[in-house]
Design a protein around this motif. Structure first.
Motif, mmCIF file in Angstrom:
data_model
loop_
_atom_site.group_PDB
_atom_site.id
_atom_site.type_symbol
_atom_site.label_atom_id
_atom_site.label_comp_id
_atom_site.label_asym_id
_atom_site.label_seq_id
_atom_site.Cartn_x
_atom_site.Cartn_y
_atom_site.Cartn_z
ATOM 1 N N LEU A 128 3.309 5.966 -2.941
ATOM 2 C CA LEU A 128 4.467 6.686 -3.475
ATOM 3 C C LEU A 128 4.404 6.782 -4.994
ATOM 4 O O LEU A 128 4.746 7.820 -5.585
ATOM 5 N N GLN A 129 3.979 5.691 -5.639
ATOM 6 C CA GLN A 129 3.881 5.695 -7.090
ATOM 7 C C GLN A 129 2.875 6.737 -7.573
ATOM 8 O O GLN A 129 3.074 7.383 -8.602
ATOM 9 N N GLU A 130 1.798 6.911 -6.811
ATOM 10 C CA GLU A 130 0.793 7.898 -7.181
ATOM 11 C C GLU A 130 1.317 9.323 -6.966
ATOM 12 O O GLU A 130 1.091 10.212 -7.787
ATOM 13 N N GLN A 131 2.039 9.496 -5.862
ATOM 14 C CA GLN A 131 2.553 10.827 -5.537
ATOM 15 C C GLN A 131 3.630 11.293 -6.511
ATOM 16 O O GLN A 131 3.720 12.488 -6.835
ATOM 17 N N HIS A 132 4.465 10.369 -6.960
ATOM 18 C CA HIS A 132 5.636 10.746 -7.757
ATOM 19 C C HIS A 132 5.613 10.124 -9.153
ATOM 20 O O HIS A 132 6.663 9.841 -9.719
ATOM 21 N N LYS A 133 4.424 9.920 -9.696
ATOM 22 C CA LYS A 133 4.339 9.254 -10.992
ATOM 23 C C LYS A 133 4.974 10.059 -12.115
ATOM 24 O O LYS A 133 5.357 9.504 -13.150
ATOM 25 N N SER A 134 5.105 11.372 -11.917
ATOM 26 C CA SER A 134 5.720 12.202 -12.955
ATOM 27 C C SER A 134 7.209 12.443 -12.708
ATOM 28 O O SER A 134 7.856 13.156 -13.473
ATOM 29 N N GLN A 182 12.808 9.635 -10.769
ATOM 30 C CA GLN A 182 13.985 9.688 -9.904
ATOM 31 C C GLN A 182 13.576 9.891 -8.445
ATOM 32 O O GLN A 182 14.124 9.247 -7.536
ATOM 33 N N LYS A 183 12.621 10.790 -8.231
ATOM 34 C CA LYS A 183 12.127 11.018 -6.876
ATOM 35 C C LYS A 183 11.448 9.764 -6.327
ATOM 36 O O LYS A 183 11.624 9.405 -5.156
ATOM 37 N N LEU A 184 10.674 9.095 -7.187
ATOM 38 C CA LEU A 184 10.007 7.864 -6.776
ATOM 39 C C LEU A 184 11.027 6.819 -6.340
ATOM 40 O O LEU A 184 10.873 6.177 -5.297
ATOM 41 N N GLN A 185 12.089 6.660 -7.141
ATOM 42 C CA GLN A 185 13.111 5.670 -6.812
ATOM 43 C C GLN A 185 13.776 5.994 -5.476
ATOM 44 O O GLN A 185 13.996 5.106 -4.639
ATOM 45 N N ALA A 186 14.089 7.288 -5.251
ATOM 46 C CA ALA A 186 14.727 7.689 -3.998
ATOM 47 C C ALA A 186 13.817 7.446 -2.801
ATOM 48 O O ALA A 186 14.256 6.956 -1.750
ATOM 49 N N GLU A 205 4.561 -4.767 -6.133
ATOM 50 C CA GLU A 205 4.123 -3.428 -6.528
ATOM 51 C C GLU A 205 5.275 -2.640 -7.160
ATOM 52 O O GLU A 205 5.050 -1.797 -8.018
ATOM 53 N N ASP A 206 6.482 -2.901 -6.700
ATOM 54 C CA ASP A 206 7.662 -2.224 -7.237
ATOM 55 C C ASP A 206 7.876 -2.666 -8.683
ATOM 56 O O ASP A 206 8.004 -3.859 -8.954
ATOM 57 N N PRO A 207 7.903 -1.720 -9.636
ATOM 58 C CA PRO A 207 8.081 -2.104 -11.048
ATOM 59 C C PRO A 207 9.339 -2.934 -11.291
ATOM 60 O O PRO A 207 9.317 -3.863 -12.101
ATOM 61 N N GLN A 208 10.421 -2.617 -10.592
ATOM 62 C CA GLN A 208 11.655 -3.391 -10.768
ATOM 63 C C GLN A 208 11.466 -4.819 -10.293
ATOM 64 O O GLN A 208 11.926 -5.765 -10.926
ATOM 65 N N GLN A 209 10.803 -4.970 -9.143
ATOM 66 C CA GLN A 209 10.532 -6.306 -8.637
ATOM 67 C C GLN A 209 9.636 -7.100 -9.584
ATOM 68 O O GLN A 209 9.805 -8.294 -9.782
ATOM 69 N N PRO A 241 0.821 -1.222 0.000
ATOM 70 C CA PRO A 241 0.000 0.000 0.000
ATOM 71 C C PRO A 241 0.853 1.270 0.000
ATOM 72 O O PRO A 241 0.523 2.243 -0.696
ATOM 73 N N LYS A 242 1.947 1.275 0.763
ATOM 74 C CA LYS A 242 2.822 2.454 0.807
ATOM 75 C C LYS A 242 3.516 2.669 -0.540
ATOM 76 O O LYS A 242 3.712 3.804 -0.979
#
Length: 279
Positions: free
Chosen positions: A77-83, A86-90, A208-212, A72-73
């Motif tokens: 984060l993905q919703e908050q920083h979808k644009s 780099q910020k999302l990854q950090a 949920e993590d795209p990399q995962q 859920p978290k």
């Protein structure tokens, strides 16, 4: 860096199990075109290694549980920083650090087993009537000769689907027989590799993590597909090891998932069809 310590360790376990099965009265000669002492030695090499790696396997499951709890978290984060990728990854890296979750832990058992697989591949690849280094890695000349000519349904354990006619002639083996036995084993290897990944994803859901999620897709589809080509280069003994390892993994995963059920899966965005229960 020398890998002799791995080759010595693999050989030691393999040879000790071969001796145990001989002492237990398993015939060392051919039964149904098979030297069962050597087949069982490879099977119980897997059992030994999987028992040693069981704590690592449990850590893998715990890590996957932690990642599922963070879902859920992560979505937030993905919703908050979808644009801002780099910020999302950090932010996600900071979340992992704060919650002491490691998204790479899910790959750890496989990474630990890579040296073992390479060690067995090297040891079995050395088995050849032309090889003069018969006493390396703790082998006796008699053990080396016995393993070199050991067979599964008249197919030598060192032979491969892609072995040349001259290579098979050195073993006195039929090309057609070897291709049938090796081909069936490679197909079983592909199927069981797919099933081990599918079993875990069906129970725990997609990350949920795209990399995962990319790693999960690679494990589910990419690795089994790659075995169609690379499997032709594996000695039959190595394919037996791989299939046995997959079957033990399926049994371990089933036990752990029943004893420690995963959290109920929540509906996320678009998921591949494999997530639907088989029943």
């Amino acid at each position: 860096m020398s890998l002799d310590w791995i080759y010595n360790a693999i050989s030691w376990i393999l040879l000790r199990w071969h001796e145990r099965w001989e002492a237990a009265g398993v015939p060392d000669g051919l039964v149904l075109g098979t030297n069962w002492t050597w087949i069982l030695a490879i099977v119980f090499l897997v059992v030994t290694l999987r028992a040693l790696l069981f704590p690592v396997f449990v850590k893998q499951i715990k890590s996957q549980r932690a990642m599922q709890a963070l879902a859920p978290k992560i979505r937030e984060l993905q919703e908050q920083h979808k644009s801002d990728p780099q910020k999302l990854q950090a932010e996600m890296m900071e979340l992992y650090r704060a919650e002491k979750a490691n998204p790479l832990m899910g790959c750890l058992p496989m990474l630990v087993q890579i040296p073992v697989f390479l060690g067995l591949f090297h040891v079995l690849n050395r088995l050849s009537p032309d090889n003069q280094g018969t006493t390396r890695y703790g082998w006796t000349t008699e053990q080396f000769a016995g393993a070199t000519h050991a067979t599964l349904f008249d197919s030598p354990l060192p032979a491969k689907f892609g072995s040349t006619a001259s290579e098979l002639a050195a073993f006195g083996a039929s090309s057609g027989t070897v291709k049938v036995v090796a081909g069936v084993l490679v197909l079983v290897m592909m199927l069981t590799t797919y099933l081990t990944s599918r079993q875990m994803i069906l129970k725990t859901g997609w990350a949920e993590d795209p990399q995962q999620k990319v790693v999960q897709r690679l494990m589910l589809y990419g690795i089994p597909a790659s075995l169609l080509i690379s499997g032709a280069l594996f000695p039959i003994g190595v394919v037996i090891y791989w299939v046995t390892n997959n079957l033990v993994t399926l049994a371990q995963q089933q036990w752990v998932l029943r004893k420690f059920p995963p959290r109920p899966m929540t509906k996320g965005p678009e998921q591949p069809a494999v997530e639907a229960p088989a029943s």
